[in-house]
Design an enzyme around this catalytic site. Sequence first.
Site, PDB file in Angstrom:
ATOM      1  N   SER A 143      49.270  37.716  41.876  1.00 10.37           N
ATOM      2  CA  SER A 143      47.866  37.596  41.511  1.00 10.37           C
ATOM      3  C   SER A 143      47.131  36.746  42.542  1.00 10.37           C
ATOM      4  CB  SER A 143      47.807  36.981  40.100  1.00 10.37           C
ATOM      5  OG  SER A 143      46.510  36.987  39.586  1.00 10.37           O
ATOM      6  N   ASP A 168      47.020  48.256  37.096  1.00  9.64           N
ATOM      7  CA  ASP A 168      46.482  46.896  37.231  1.00  9.64           C
ATOM      8  C   ASP A 168      45.178  46.932  38.025  1.00  9.64           C
ATOM      9  OD1 ASP A 168      46.131  44.161  37.427  1.00  9.64           O
ATOM     10  OD2 ASP A 168      47.667  43.905  38.981  1.00  9.64           O
ATOM     11  N   HIS A 212      48.945  43.574  34.531  1.00  3.67           N
ATOM     12  CA  HIS A 212      48.908  42.621  35.643  1.00  3.67           C
ATOM     13  C   HIS A 212      50.128  41.690  35.648  1.00  3.67           C
ATOM     14  CE1 HIS A 212      47.099  40.232  38.774  1.00  3.67           C
ATOM     15  NE2 HIS A 212      47.006  39.158  38.018  1.00  3.67           N
TER      16      HIS A 212
END
Lengths: 547, 547
Positions: free
Chosen positions: A318, A381, A438
Amino acid sequence: MASLSLSLNKNPNPPVTGLFPKQDNLNRLATKTSAISLNKPFSSKKLENEKTTIMFTRSSVSSTTSTHDYRKSDAVLSHDHPHPHHHNHHHVDEATLLLQNEEDERPLREIWREIQGSNDWEGLVDPLNSCLRREIIRYGEFAQACYDSFDFDPNSKYCGTCKYPGAHFFEKLEMADRGYKISRYLYATSNINLPNFFQRSKMSSVWSQHANWMGYVAVSTDEDEIRRLGRRDIVIAWRGTVTYLEWICDLKDILRSADFGPDPTVKIESGFYDLYTKKERGCKYCSFSAREQVLAEIKRLLDYYEGEEISITVTGHSLGSALAILSAYDMAEVGLNVVASGKKVPITVYSFAGPRVGNLKFKGRCDELGIKVLRVVNVHDVVPTVPGIIANEKRQFQKYIEETMSFPWSYAHVGVELRLDQSHSPFLKPTKDPGCAHNLEVHLHLVDGYHGKGKRFCLETKRDIALVNKNCDLLRSEYGVPSQWRQDENKGMVRNTDGRWVLPERPRLEGHPPDMAEHLEKVLMIKRNSNSNGGVHGTSSPGLEAS
Amino acid sequence: MASLSLSLNKNPNPPVTGLFPKQDNLNRLATKTSAISLNKPFSSKKLENEKTTIMFTRSSVSSTTSTHDYRKSDAVLSHDHPHPHHHNHHHVDEATLLLQNEEDERPLREIWREIQGSNDWEGLVDPLNSCLRREIIRYGEFAQACYDSFDFDPNSKYCGTCKYPGAHFFEKLEMADRGYKISRYLYATSNINLPNFFQRSKMSSVWSQHANWMGYVAVSTDEDEIRRLGRRDIVIAWRGTVTYLEWICDLKDILRSADFGPDPTVKIESGFYDLYTKKERGCKYCSFSAREQVLAEIKRLLDYYEGEEISITVTGHSLGSALAILSAYDMAEVGLNVVASGKKVPITVYSFAGPRVGNLKFKGRCDELGIKVLRVVNVHDVVPTVPGIIANEKRQFQKYIEETMSFPWSYAHVGVELRLDQSHSPFLKPTKDPGCAHNLEVHLHLVDGYHGKGKRFCLETKRDIALVNKNCDLLRSEYGVPSQWRQDENKGMVRNTDGRWVLPERPRLEGHPPDMAEHLEKVLMIKRNSNSNGGVHGTSSPGLEAS
């Protein structure tokens, strides 16, 4: 059992001897040992036993002692995804599955440069090489460790720190067997414009008003592990966000010069730049920026281990992926990885669910500098689609837009993509939850089952599917794994000697080490030399200060 | 320090020698021992030390070693609620607070009958007697144990059970020092119309399709504790709901005959009746009803301990309070507590946040049978206001409505009320959350600080305020206690020998004991005898069957 021997003997492919043949994983022949044991006549009972033993290294189905019946799911799967080698006899089918995963390959210590991307993972990603798979998962777990150890509790005065002291980090995470030791924790100031990213304590008395723990630098120190790896490995792991995606909205998508190198047209997203370079005078954890902390530490380690075969591996999920790419670029741009002998220490990034970081020029410069980035993404995602909604590497004329128009919202991904799809895993339930799509553990599960484009999803390592639900709710309910199960007993409260429930005090957190300025000074020297050797900037980078 | 000696010497009240004098707690004189130690000259440092030692039995303020600074809150309080004995000197004030709580009283073993309500708690509730306070809290904690041990996790196949085997119950809850042992677990069938009360597993393979653990019977077995109590105590604790109040909406508020006794006009809410009397043939946990389980077990224990001084104490919170009152009534109505010698074993109910159970006739019959019910309520809690919105003990003409009209929605509370108000505690933040107002731990905190109507809230025991937040979010944030902090590490998941995360198997749950029918037969015999001695029903109660 004749059918099994037959299917083995009939296999027309010769034993694979070359490295990373491009043929289908599923068509591979068994290694000599396995072939021998499987060609012997045996009862189905015996096969069960052998399976269990083999399973510890590369089970694709269930362990007989496990409470999760993976076989059930595998059976479901073989209906859903017709399989070329599907046999009616269940045992034979299992045996075949095991054989499919056999790879004739040299050990990691001999091929680690290719596995780290020296050939841009050519031929290793589709079909996915099983040694690379294990390495992706291993480095993914180094990134996951940042979540498993982070104090998210706003009621804790230690909110925003790592819950464990560096000396016990891997032990507390049951990763002591990895053979790595923490060499430095990394902090960043939260005093920047990413309000939804940072964890802040609600308490009045807190460990720091500004700092957030952002990850760590670790070094392989176990001799067996160094031998297995073929080199001493320095890992940099950057923390991101587990599931919450609110920080995306804080990204202003505005590019700015990544003034680490000579070319001002190399640009990166300004929020990432701030996170990486901003500091807070007077804060003992972030009076040096994350950038300065990581550069000084890597310089220190490269000097300390001078003369050894070394690799630098940066991992992050991320927002941590953005920092991973940024710091990898920075190290290379500064020339930090060029050691005394003139040799270049390879820098590899394992990026999970990462956003774009910079413009096309940034991508080009990363390629030029030889940084190897493997980007693991889940097609469901949303994070890898930002920033760069307006212009990105998938649109035509990006180069034109960027160069001619100096368009400030043009982004490009760096590196080689490993594109996964959570809908291919029969273990996961269908959901549109963006947090689940995610989630890092979900990515690691998908890596475990991925074999190549169009290939059947089949778990290859003994990695526990229960980990998927650690911080989300994505496993099918028949596996009986609670959702969001990663939690501390009583939120970390313990009874003190008075019998009162309290959040225990923690050992004093270490601030910047006293020798940091000294190592940073050495980084600056490299930079000044490289600038005077043809760089366009005569002054040192504004992001770096030795004192 | 002169001011302290002065204030002590000036106290005009003579030492209290009688039991439970009605004068204000706050005006009580110090006991001889404390007075001596406090009259000696001492430094403020020494007072601190003495306070800490005394504190283990009855601290009203903070412990110096605790991380929670209760003194701060106490200081806040003395501004909010002006106090007649307020001194300017802080230390003197603290010393005075300690003295206020001194009570000249005989030990529990001598006064237990009064404490258990033999005189309907006359003179013990306002001001609240400190021995009674400790007993209310002690029995409240027996009810709280039902929550702390209950498996609420729908992903567990043990959902709806007690997490711990009976033999380890108190040890697992850190209550081993209570001196009690579990003698029987109680179950009820969920196959009744209270859909929002029961916990159901989402798993396909579960411990039981029908049963829910409803509480336990325990007996004081430790000799020191029996000596302290003055009798052998049998505790029945019934589980309710921690905070969720959805089950209230399931109550149909319809009264039905409590056919346990001769008078059909004695009526109770039909949902409580069902919960207490329904059973499920073929289920090993509820082929006997909760009613049959508890009657048989109490009969067994009373026979076993025949000749000893015994008390029966029933405790429960929320819906558990309804079951507590119902089962207490039932035992008395059946005549179970009349032992061989003809003596009556006293039955006491400590009810927390309980709803109304039956009509005015039911209340009258409870009084007649000599059941003692102490109802602890928080005025902000909605549960004690149901059922009976239309007609209850606070309205006029209830007797007329009930008797003349056979009005089926007329309810009355049983027993003596201890009326608390969460807004009086300076430790709690203002909130309208109905779950918090109903929470059992909040009630126990309020009992701890309650001294009487209009009296200043002041914690009397060393009970930890952190417990308030165990299952809710009500403590002021300055105490730094996380909300809802009671949770198992990793939701009870553990790594098995394969390294996989699993919800561990539990020891086999015990079903009904083999001798249950035999003890139940004895209950039926008592009942038949009592019916033939003037009861209007010739047949046995429809809710009871010995096989």
